[in-house]
Motif scaffolding. Structure first.
Motif, mmCIF file in Angstrom:
data_model
loop_
_atom_site.group_PDB
_atom_site.id
_atom_site.type_symbol
_atom_site.label_atom_id
_atom_site.label_comp_id
_atom_site.label_asym_id
_atom_site.label_seq_id
_atom_site.Cartn_x
_atom_site.Cartn_y
_atom_site.Cartn_z
ATOM 1 N N ALA A 65 -0.506 -23.532 62.890
ATOM 2 C CA ALA A 65 -0.139 -24.948 63.000
ATOM 3 C C ALA A 65 1.098 -25.121 63.871
ATOM 4 C CB ALA A 65 0.097 -25.545 61.613
ATOM 5 N N LEU A 66 2.095 -24.238 63.695
ATOM 6 C CA LEU A 66 3.299 -24.308 64.522
ATOM 7 C C LEU A 66 2.970 -24.025 65.981
ATOM 8 C CD1 LEU A 66 5.866 -22.597 62.154
ATOM 9 C CD2 LEU A 66 5.832 -25.008 62.846
ATOM 10 N N TRP A 67 2.105 -23.041 66.235
ATOM 11 C CA TRP A 67 1.687 -22.749 67.605
ATOM 12 C C TRP A 67 0.980 -23.965 68.200
ATOM 13 C CZ3 TRP A 67 -3.116 -22.931 69.801
ATOM 14 C CH2 TRP A 67 -3.191 -22.510 71.137
ATOM 15 N N HIS A 68 0.086 -24.547 67.416
ATOM 16 C CA HIS A 68 -0.670 -25.708 67.888
ATOM 17 C C HIS A 68 0.263 -26.841 68.314
ATOM 18 C CE1 HIS A 68 -2.967 -29.492 67.294
ATOM 19 N NE2 HIS A 68 -3.915 -28.797 67.886
ATOM 20 N N GLU A 69 1.312 -27.040 67.554
ATOM 21 C CA GLU A 69 2.236 -28.139 67.823
ATOM 22 C C GLU A 69 3.253 -27.828 68.915
ATOM 23 O OE1 GLU A 69 2.167 -31.321 66.729
ATOM 24 O OE2 GLU A 69 0.229 -30.676 65.947
ATOM 25 N N THR A 70 3.537 -26.561 69.176
ATOM 26 C CA THR A 70 4.579 -26.231 70.148
ATOM 27 C C THR A 70 4.042 -25.604 71.426
ATOM 28 O OG1 THR A 70 4.952 -24.067 69.127
ATOM 29 C CG2 THR A 70 6.320 -25.898 68.357
#
Length: 97
Positions: A65-70
């Motif tokens: 999720a963090l990768w997806h957002e950043t």
């Protein structure tokens, strides 16, 4: 053309919902996403879909999720160096082949 299934999270157990909610809350806090809102809704959908695809480990789901957002938020200098590195590798592979 192949289309992905429309996952909605209806089959989540109470434990699954707790995991998904923790990942959602942690991601929103880390990235400073306003709740409620369209961005938060898209993130929630992404997390539920990832969970439905089998990414059920909380730490892995949070990282995803963090990768997806950043993924699109790299400083321009780093973005340019990544492109240059990819171009150099592609040229090197082409020259060897």
């Amino acid at each position: 053309m192949y289309t992905l299934p429309n996952l909605t999270g209806h089959n989540l157990s109470p434990h699954d919902i707790v995991v998904v909610r923790r990942v959602f809350e942690a991601t929103c806090s880390k990235i400073c996403i306003q709740r409620p809102g369209d961005h938060a809704d898209r993130l929630a959908r992404f997390i539920v879909d990832e969970f439905g695809f089998g990414n059920t480990d909380e730490a892995s789901l949070l990282e995803c999720a963090l990768w997806h957002e950043t993924r699109g938020i790299l400083p321009e200098a780093k973005r340019d160096s990544l492109v240059d590195m990819r171009t150099a590798l592609a040229r090197e592979n082409h020259d060897l082949g």
